[in-house]
Write a protein that holds these residues in place. Sequence first.
Motif, PDB file in Angstrom:
ATOM      1  N   ALA A   1       4.271   8.211  -2.139  1.00  0.00           N
ATOM      2  CA  ALA A   1       3.805   9.054  -1.037  1.00  0.00           C
ATOM      3  C   ALA A   1       4.274  10.494  -1.201  1.00  0.00           C
ATOM      4  O   ALA A   1       3.506  11.446  -0.965  1.00  0.00           O
ATOM      5  N   GLU A   2       5.519  10.687  -1.629  1.00  0.00           N
ATOM      6  CA  GLU A   2       6.040  12.043  -1.838  1.00  0.00           C
ATOM      7  C   GLU A   2       5.312  12.746  -2.982  1.00  0.00           C
ATOM      8  O   GLU A   2       5.064  13.958  -2.921  1.00  0.00           O
ATOM      9  N   LEU A   3       4.957  12.006  -4.019  1.00  0.00           N
ATOM     10  CA  LEU A   3       4.215  12.598  -5.137  1.00  0.00           C
ATOM     11  C   LEU A   3       2.810  13.020  -4.691  1.00  0.00           C
ATOM     12  O   LEU A   3       2.311  14.073  -5.104  1.00  0.00           O
ATOM     13  N   VAL A   4       2.194  12.191  -3.857  1.00  0.00           N
ATOM     14  CA  VAL A   4       0.873  12.547  -3.320  1.00  0.00           C
ATOM     15  C   VAL A   4       0.976  13.839  -2.512  1.00  0.00           C
ATOM     16  O   VAL A   4       0.173  14.771  -2.685  1.00  0.00           O
ATOM     17  N   LYS A   5       1.970  13.919  -1.652  1.00  0.00           N
ATOM     18  CA  LYS A   5       2.143  15.109  -0.816  1.00  0.00           C
ATOM     19  C   LYS A   5       2.385  16.359  -1.662  1.00  0.00           C
ATOM     20  O   LYS A   5       1.905  17.452  -1.335  1.00  0.00           O
ATOM     21  N   SER A   6       3.118  16.181  -2.760  1.00  0.00           N
ATOM     22  CA  SER A   6       3.390  17.341  -3.620  1.00  0.00           C
ATOM     23  C   SER A   6       2.166  17.770  -4.415  1.00  0.00           C
ATOM     24  O   SER A   6       2.131  18.880  -4.952  1.00  0.00           O
ATOM     25  N   GLY A   7       1.141  16.904  -4.485  1.00  0.00           N
ATOM     26  CA  GLY A   7      -0.052  17.209  -5.252  1.00  0.00           C
ATOM     27  C   GLY A   7      -1.195  17.786  -4.443  1.00  0.00           C
ATOM     28  O   GLY A   7      -2.285  18.023  -4.987  1.00  0.00           O
ATOM     29  N   VAL A   8      -0.975  18.008  -3.143  1.00  0.00           N
ATOM     30  CA  VAL A   8      -2.021  18.602  -2.301  1.00  0.00           C
ATOM     31  C   VAL A   8      -1.496  19.898  -1.682  1.00  0.00           C
ATOM     32  O   VAL A   8      -0.279  20.084  -1.562  1.00  0.00           O
TER      33      VAL A   8
END
Length: 307
Positions: free
Chosen positions: A181-188
């Motif tokens: 989830a943190e990686l997804v957030k960092s990618g947007v």
Amino acid sequence: MEFVHIPVLLEEVLAGLDIKPDGVYIDGTAGGAGHSKEIAKRLSDKGLLIALDRDPDAVAVSTERLQGLPARVFRCNYDEMQRVLHELEIEAADGILLDLGVSSHQLDTGERGFSYHVDAPLDMRMSQSGFSAADLVNTWPESEIARILFEYGEEKFARSIARKIAEAREKAPVSTTLELAELVKSGVPQKVRREKNPCKKTFQAIRIAVNGEFEHLEKGLEAAFECLKPGGRLAVITFHSLEDRIVKKQFAKWCQGCICPPDFPQCVCGREPEGKLVNRKPLVAAESELNNNIRSRSAKLRVIERR
């Protein structure tokens, strides 16, 4: 086992299946037996409800909740229903239900790894065996991860999210839901993060890929239609546009008659429709159901009758 399940579009499903007391019915996605139990309650001793699910938790709960009713429960995927009918020496069914997607129990059981709100092992396997979300995230090429995020999740930031995943796993495996989830957030972009939780599409896409949901759906639709008696009905509940598109396209194919070029003076192909739509447009939840069950918000029900 706590297995809360509120059946979506229940009255619409029961009406769509047009249940005969002595008929044979299949619930291909039994879950918590919400639909299964209500179908079985409407059958006589001469009728039979066959409940299928690949999740062992669902099989255990369905078996318990269907006790005393004319029902049998099998652990398998719904695209295997022809084999089950053969084992039971039943030629065809009067009605079949497929309630697609992830169940409330699977979402609410944090350790199953479906939710991006609870920290848990990155799993997402409906069958609780085989290839997991952690396997996908840590072994698939970056380009393939980007592809499924775009195709299965309709995620417009698929490439940047896939890049963040690839960079992170070079240092250490991505092993939990909150790590992902943190990686997804960092990618947007920050604006997207401020507006809403951006994880839904990525988690949906990975879940679909891990469980082969679209492949099973395409095969399962064909299997279900083949299992129907003439006059039998197939009811399918979808929860997002990609599922619904597959169902709509297949239903249209079964309802199509002549395929001769339009400039032919008369039909020479002799093709007849194999089915007819029970409702021209998909049914959706009424306001009263929406107020009581948030999961019904995106549900669409399509019903077809075999000719």
